[in-house]
Scaffold this active site. Sequence first.
Site, short mmCIF file in Angstrom:
data_model
loop_
_atom_site.label_atom_id
_atom_site.label_comp_id
_atom_site.label_asym_id
_atom_site.label_seq_id
_atom_site.Cartn_x
_atom_site.Cartn_y
_atom_site.Cartn_z
N ASP A 39 0.83 -1.21 0.00
CA ASP A 39 0.00 0.00 0.00
C ASP A 39 0.86 1.26 0.00
O ASP A 39 0.65 2.18 0.80
CB ASP A 39 -0.94 0.02 1.22
CG ASP A 39 -1.62 -1.31 1.47
OD1 ASP A 39 -1.98 -1.97 0.48
OD2 ASP A 39 -1.79 -1.68 2.64
N ASN A 66 -17.57 -6.41 -0.08
CA ASN A 66 -16.69 -5.86 0.94
C ASN A 66 -16.70 -4.35 1.00
O ASN A 66 -16.87 -3.76 2.06
CB ASN A 66 -15.25 -6.34 0.69
CG ASN A 66 -15.04 -7.77 1.11
OD1 ASN A 66 -15.79 -8.65 0.71
ND2 ASN A 66 -14.02 -8.01 1.91
N GLU A 125 -11.21 -0.53 -3.63
CA GLU A 125 -10.48 0.06 -2.51
C GLU A 125 -9.23 0.77 -3.03
O GLU A 125 -8.95 0.80 -4.22
CB GLU A 125 -10.08 -1.01 -1.50
CG GLU A 125 -9.09 -2.05 -2.04
CD GLU A 125 -8.71 -3.12 -1.04
OE1 GLU A 125 -9.40 -3.27 -0.02
OE2 GLU A 125 -7.69 -3.83 -1.28
N HIS A 167 -3.06 -1.06 -5.23
CA HIS A 167 -3.05 -0.09 -4.12
C HIS A 167 -1.96 0.95 -4.37
O HIS A 167 -0.97 1.06 -3.66
CB HIS A 167 -2.85 -0.76 -2.78
CG HIS A 167 -3.39 0.10 -1.68
ND1 HIS A 167 -4.36 -0.32 -0.80
CD2 HIS A 167 -3.11 1.39 -1.32
CE1 HIS A 167 -4.65 0.66 0.05
NE2 HIS A 167 -3.90 1.71 -0.27
N ARG A 202 4.55 -8.19 -0.48
CA ARG A 202 4.08 -7.19 -1.44
C ARG A 202 5.07 -6.04 -1.36
O ARG A 202 5.11 -5.31 -0.37
CB ARG A 202 2.66 -6.75 -1.09
CG ARG A 202 1.61 -7.82 -1.31
CD ARG A 202 0.23 -7.36 -0.96
NE ARG A 202 0.08 -7.15 0.47
CZ ARG A 202 -1.02 -6.66 1.04
NH1 ARG A 202 -2.06 -6.31 0.30
NH2 ARG A 202 -1.10 -6.51 2.36
#
Length: 327
Positions: free
Chosen positions: A17, A160, A197, A261, A295
């Site tokens: 992120d 979600n 998101e 993200h 990630r």
Amino acid sequence: MTNSITFTNPMLEQRADPWVYRHTDGYYYFSASVPAFDRIEIRRAETLERLRDAEPVTAWTKRETGLMSANIWAPEIHFIDGKWYIYFAAAHTSETNDGLFDHRMYVLENDSANPLEGKWKEKGQIRTKWESFALDATTFEHRGIRYLVWAQKDPSIDGNSNLYICEMENPWTLRGEQVMITTPEYDWEIIGFKVNEGAAVLHRNGRLFISYSASATDHHYCMGLLTANEDADLLDPASWVKSPEPVFQTCEENGQYGPGHNSFTVSPDGKTDILIYHARNYKEIEGDPLYDPNRHARAQVIHWNEDGTPNFGIPVPDGQSVAEVKS
């Protein structure tokens, strides 16, 4: 004058992120989720490449129990009206209820010129229409109005999270009605989970672009794009047009899985747009992919199509020089 940008992926390992903000002081400021999900780190450097070796500073640490004591996710650092702010999501337990965590969005404030110094003060929770799963707050200003864009679970909608936009009274308070601008609907948005998101905003070529991420956090994770005319009413859902296909996704040939993200930054001279994102370099994951720490934060130059829309291309392979731009 020659202006070269050179960086090699991954920028920073085990930093999901990723958020990069280039400030007027000439520094790039970096924040991201850490694998332990237990604190917020920030660092700065004069180039993207040097962020890797920059000394991280812990801005805030999770509480021992209760609110803001678990799963500290996706911190974003912003500079607004002479002060620094960090937007982040936090839960009060690592347990889930019907598959959802109990995250809410929170804000920190620091009035130091250098956010690696001074004291971060808790400004509290961003209150939205519902007390439900909410995360990934980002903020931007357009024509004198500050907006918040975030992901949240509408109790009446299956899935979600959807993306919402709302005006802001101040950097930690919403004003007026929140409006949904996208819900997971395409096949590529609902693999594993129905997710929209991780929004990020880019204003170029007479338009506002909002990138976002969709599906589960494994190799199916990918990026979508919303587009609005800069003259449009941003609080009107009809102003936002969703691209029917993902704009950035897994590239097996280059060994890049689940890119998403993202955030946006620019070259030191401000002339070149740069995409910051995370991805893994392997496909098979043991257990819940959310808790796989690999990630890594990555970057690449954004190119522009003739119609003025961004072309993110495909995720470049690890270990090679990403870009060298000269002007």
